[in-house]
Scaffold this motif. Structure first.
Motif, PDB file in Angstrom:
ATOM      1  N   ARG A  35       0.863  -1.198   0.000  1.00 54.13           N
ATOM      2  CA  ARG A  35       0.000   0.000   0.000  1.00 54.13           C
ATOM      3  C   ARG A  35       0.893   1.239   0.000  1.00 54.13           C
ATOM      4  NH1 ARG A  35      -4.218  -2.720  -1.733  1.00 54.13           N
ATOM      5  NH2 ARG A  35      -4.643  -4.461  -0.351  1.00 54.13           N
ATOM      6  N   PRO A  36       0.459   2.307  -0.662  1.00 52.06           N
ATOM      7  CA  PRO A  36       1.272   3.532  -0.691  1.00 52.06           C
ATOM      8  C   PRO A  36       1.490   4.083   0.722  1.00 52.06           C
ATOM      9  CG  PRO A  36      -0.596   3.702  -2.200  1.00 52.06           C
ATOM     10  CD  PRO A  36      -0.776   2.438  -1.419  1.00 52.06           C
ATOM     11  N   TRP A  37       2.639   4.740   0.907  1.00 48.89           N
ATOM     12  CA  TRP A  37       2.997   5.281   2.212  1.00 48.89           C
ATOM     13  C   TRP A  37       1.944   6.253   2.722  1.00 48.89           C
ATOM     14  CZ3 TRP A  37       5.810   4.089   6.179  1.00 48.89           C
ATOM     15  CH2 TRP A  37       6.083   5.044   7.143  1.00 48.89           C
ATOM     16  N   ASP A  38       1.389   7.105   1.837  1.00 51.08           N
ATOM     17  CA  ASP A  38       0.398   8.082   2.298  1.00 51.08           C
ATOM     18  C   ASP A  38      -0.919   7.415   2.707  1.00 51.08           C
ATOM     19  OD1 ASP A  38      -0.234   7.459  -0.353  1.00 51.08           O
ATOM     20  OD2 ASP A  38      -1.069   9.443  -0.760  1.00 51.08           O
ATOM     21  N   ASP A  39      -1.148   6.181   2.276  1.00 47.04           N
ATOM     22  CA  ASP A  39      -2.308   5.435   2.739  1.00 47.04           C
ATOM     23  C   ASP A  39      -1.985   4.687   4.028  1.00 47.04           C
ATOM     24  OD1 ASP A  39      -4.840   4.217   2.801  1.00 47.04           O
ATOM     25  OD2 ASP A  39      -4.148   2.523   1.610  1.00 47.04           O
ATOM     26  N   PHE A  40      -0.760   4.181   4.124  1.00 49.65           N
ATOM     27  CA  PHE A  40      -0.337   3.407   5.283  1.00 49.65           C
ATOM     28  C   PHE A  40      -0.109   4.287   6.507  1.00 49.65           C
ATOM     29  CE2 PHE A  40       3.217   1.241   7.623  1.00 49.65           C
ATOM     30  CZ  PHE A  40       2.479   0.158   8.074  1.00 49.65           C
ATOM     31  N   TYR A  41       0.553   5.406   6.312  1.00 51.05           N
ATOM     32  CA  TYR A  41       0.882   6.272   7.442  1.00 51.05           C
ATOM     33  C   TYR A  41       0.648   7.733   7.083  1.00 51.05           C
ATOM     34  CZ  TYR A  41       3.179   7.958  11.604  1.00 51.05           C
ATOM     35  OH  TYR A  41       3.439   8.567  12.795  1.00 51.05           O
ATOM     36  N   PRO A  42      -0.616   8.118   6.955  1.00 54.96           N
ATOM     37  CA  PRO A  42      -0.919   9.535   6.690  1.00 54.96           C
ATOM     38  C   PRO A  42      -0.960  10.336   7.986  1.00 54.96           C
ATOM     39  CG  PRO A  42      -2.931   8.281   6.719  1.00 54.96           C
ATOM     40  CD  PRO A  42      -1.798   7.296   6.963  1.00 54.96           C
ATOM     41  N   GLY A  43      -1.515  11.512   7.911  1.00 55.36           N
ATOM     42  CA  GLY A  43      -1.648  12.359   9.085  1.00 55.36           C
ATOM     43  C   GLY A  43      -2.601  11.766  10.101  1.00 55.36           C
ATOM     44  N   THR A  44      -2.800  12.470  11.186  1.00 55.48           N
ATOM     45  CA  THR A  44      -3.610  11.964  12.290  1.00 55.48           C
ATOM     46  C   THR A  44      -5.094  11.852  11.954  1.00 55.48           C
ATOM     47  OG1 THR A  44      -3.827  14.209  13.151  1.00 55.48           O
ATOM     48  CG2 THR A  44      -2.029  12.847  14.039  1.00 55.48           C
ATOM     49  N   GLU A  45      -5.558  12.434  10.835  1.00 48.17           N
ATOM     50  CA  GLU A  45      -6.980  12.380  10.514  1.00 48.17           C
ATOM     51  C   GLU A  45      -7.462  10.969  10.170  1.00 48.17           C
ATOM     52  OE1 GLU A  45      -4.852  13.150   6.676  1.00 48.17           O
ATOM     53  OE2 GLU A  45      -4.758  14.076   8.635  1.00 48.17           O
ATOM     54  N   ARG A  46      -6.555  10.057   9.854  1.00 45.18           N
ATOM     55  CA  ARG A  46      -6.960   8.693   9.516  1.00 45.18           C
ATOM     56  C   ARG A  46      -6.685   7.697  10.639  1.00 45.18           C
ATOM     57  NH1 ARG A  46      -5.571   7.798   3.203  1.00 45.18           N
ATOM     58  NH2 ARG A  46      -6.687   9.612   2.456  1.00 45.18           N
ATOM     59  N   PHE A  47      -6.397   8.225  11.793  1.00 43.62           N
ATOM     60  CA  PHE A  47      -6.175   7.380  12.952  1.00 43.62           C
ATOM     61  C   PHE A  47      -7.184   7.753  14.023  1.00 43.62           C
ATOM     62  CE2 PHE A  47      -2.196   6.963  10.789  1.00 43.62           C
ATOM     63  CZ  PHE A  47      -1.791   5.670  11.058  1.00 43.62           C
ATOM     64  N   GLY A  48      -7.599   6.788  14.807  1.00 45.94           N
ATOM     65  CA  GLY A  48      -8.554   7.052  15.872  1.00 45.94           C
ATOM     66  C   GLY A  48      -8.437   6.011  16.961  1.00 45.94           C
ATOM     67  N   LYS A  49      -8.824   6.412  18.143  1.00 51.74           N
ATOM     68  CA  LYS A  49      -8.782   5.516  19.289  1.00 51.74           C
ATOM     69  C   LYS A  49      -9.814   4.408  19.089  1.00 51.74           C
ATOM     70  CE  LYS A  49     -10.772   6.445  23.193  1.00 51.74           C
ATOM     71  NZ  LYS A  49     -11.251   7.025  24.408  1.00 51.74           N
ATOM     72  N   PRO A  50      -9.421   3.160  19.309  1.00 51.28           N
ATOM     73  CA  PRO A  50     -10.402   2.073  19.176  1.00 51.28           C
ATOM     74  C   PRO A  50     -11.416   2.112  20.318  1.00 51.28           C
ATOM     75  CG  PRO A  50      -8.296   1.202  19.919  1.00 51.28           C
ATOM     76  CD  PRO A  50      -8.093   2.672  19.642  1.00 51.28           C
ATOM     77  N   ASP A  51     -12.575   1.520  20.068  1.00 53.36           N
ATOM     78  CA  ASP A  51     -13.622   1.436  21.079  1.00 53.36           C
ATOM     79  C   ASP A  51     -13.298   0.257  21.997  1.00 53.36           C
ATOM     80  OD1 ASP A  51     -15.879   1.510  22.600  1.00 53.36           O
ATOM     81  OD2 ASP A  51     -17.274   0.996  20.981  1.00 53.36           O
ATOM     82  N   PHE A  52     -12.657   0.552  23.131  1.00 53.44           N
ATOM     83  CA  PHE A  52     -12.246  -0.501  24.051  1.00 53.44           C
ATOM     84  C   PHE A  52     -13.435  -1.215  24.678  1.00 53.44           C
ATOM     85  CE2 PHE A  52      -8.628   2.518  24.182  1.00 53.44           C
ATOM     86  CZ  PHE A  52      -7.671   1.673  23.655  1.00 53.44           C
ATOM     87  N   GLY A  53     -14.611  -0.584  24.658  1.00 58.30           N
ATOM     88  CA  GLY A  53     -15.806  -1.209  25.217  1.00 58.30           C
ATOM     89  C   GLY A  53     -16.399  -2.265  24.307  1.00 58.30           C
ATOM     90  N   ASP A  54     -16.128  -2.171  23.009  1.00 56.92           N
ATOM     91  CA  ASP A  54     -16.643  -3.131  22.037  1.00 56.92           C
ATOM     92  C   ASP A  54     -15.468  -3.906  21.452  1.00 56.92           C
ATOM     93  OD1 ASP A  54     -18.026  -4.553  20.160  1.00 56.92           O
ATOM     94  OD2 ASP A  54     -18.853  -2.808  19.113  1.00 56.92           O
ATOM     95  N   VAL A  55     -15.100  -4.980  22.132  1.00 56.93           N
ATOM     96  CA  VAL A  55     -13.927  -5.755  21.745  1.00 56.93           C
ATOM     97  C   VAL A  55     -14.103  -6.385  20.367  1.00 56.93           C
ATOM     98  CG1 VAL A  55     -12.440  -7.695  22.408  1.00 56.93           C
ATOM     99  CG2 VAL A  55     -13.323  -6.160  24.144  1.00 56.93           C
ATOM    100  N   ALA A  56     -15.313  -6.800  20.030  1.00 53.57           N
ATOM    101  CA  ALA A  56     -15.547  -7.419  18.724  1.00 53.57           C
ATOM    102  C   ALA A  56     -15.287  -6.418  17.595  1.00 53.57           C
ATOM    103  CB  ALA A  56     -16.974  -7.941  18.639  1.00 53.57           C
ATOM    104  N   LYS A  57     -15.716  -5.189  17.781  1.00 54.67           N
ATOM    105  CA  LYS A  57     -15.492  -4.153  16.765  1.00 54.67           C
ATOM    106  C   LYS A  57     -13.999  -3.828  16.643  1.00 54.67           C
ATOM    107  CE  LYS A  57     -17.196   0.388  15.426  1.00 54.67           C
ATOM    108  NZ  LYS A  57     -18.046   1.506  15.815  1.00 54.67           N
ATOM    109  N   TRP A  58     -13.323  -3.745  17.774  1.00 55.29           N
ATOM    110  CA  TRP A  58     -11.888  -3.483  17.792  1.00 55.29           C
ATOM    111  C   TRP A  58     -11.142  -4.633  17.106  1.00 55.29           C
ATOM    112  CZ3 TRP A  58      -8.583  -3.550  22.872  1.00 55.29           C
ATOM    113  CH2 TRP A  58      -7.277  -3.153  22.588  1.00 55.29           C
ATOM    114  N   ASN A  59     -11.526  -5.871  17.428  1.00 56.12           N
ATOM    115  CA  ASN A  59     -10.912  -7.050  16.815  1.00 56.12           C
ATOM    116  C   ASN A  59     -11.126  -7.035  15.300  1.00 56.12           C
ATOM    117  OD1 ASN A  59      -9.535  -9.579  16.943  1.00 56.12           O
ATOM    118  ND2 ASN A  59     -11.497 -10.613  16.734  1.00 56.12           N
ATOM    119  N   ASN A  60     -12.310  -6.647  14.868  1.00 53.09           N
ATOM    120  CA  ASN A  60     -12.605  -6.576  13.441  1.00 53.09           C
ATOM    121  C   ASN A  60     -11.727  -5.524  12.753  1.00 53.09           C
ATOM    122  OD1 ASN A  60     -13.945  -7.277  11.063  1.00 53.09           O
ATOM    123  ND2 ASN A  60     -15.438  -5.634  11.355  1.00 53.09           N
TER     124      ASN A  60
END
Length: 187
Positions: free
Chosen positions: A7-32
């Protein structure tokens, strides 16, 4: 078997707008999310792991060879046991994450007997930690979801797909994808 594209670098490691904290309360969603990212960015993750592995291997080649051998043998033994021993197979299906941690802890223990703990931590565990952090924090996009649906229904096989299948992660994803498709067809 088909190797997934890098995958292109800008897709793999772009700015912070494409990163987010996982929902630790919903383990199934985080696992997915983690599984989807592992499948989509698998070649990038492999490249990152190889770079770290080579750096540590250059600094301590014998320790890295020993560490890689022990981890490979423990993983192969645990996969064999998971397929041939009913109790382990049931545990692996119900607790795939704990199963992986068990493999890592067993590898750590065996390497501590040989004095290779630091090589294990930096050469094997550190790349896995980096990959897990990225896969947990990286938000999925449309390409990611489409590629993973193709992989999940068996249209193509990749190395990460084989590993996920050995860890009994694929079966759950296929069931979720089938449920998703059926719900969309009903609408």
């Amino acid at each position: 078997m088909e190797l997934a594209p890098m995958r292109p670098w800008d897709d793999f490691y772009p700015g912070t707008e494409r990163f987010g904290k996982p929902d630790f309360g919903d383990v199934a969603k985080w696992n997915n999310r983690v599984i989807s990212n592992l499948m989509y960015y698998q070649t990038n993750y492999f490249a990152v792991a190889v770079v770290v592995f080579l750096i540590v291997g250059f600094l301590n080649p014998i320790g890295m060879f020993l560490g890689g051998t022990v981890v490979t043998l423990v993983f192969m033994g645990s996969v064999w046991a998971g397929e041939n021993q009913v109790a382990i197979k049931n545990f692996k299906r119900k607790n795939p994450t704990l199963f992986v941690f068990g493999v890592i802890i067993t590898s750590y223990f065996l390497l501590s007997l040989f004095g290779g703990v630091m090589v294990f931590i930096f050469g094997i565990t550190f790349p896995l930690l980096l990959i897990l952090i990225h896969a947990s924090l990286r938000l999925r996009n449309i390409k990611n979801k489409m590629e993973n649906q193709m992989e999940g229904v068996g249209m193509k096989k990749t190395p990460m797909g084989v590993i996920m299948n050995l860890l009994d992660q694929q079966e759950e994803r296929v069931n979720k994808i089938q449920d998703f498709i059926e719900s969309k067809l009903k609408q």
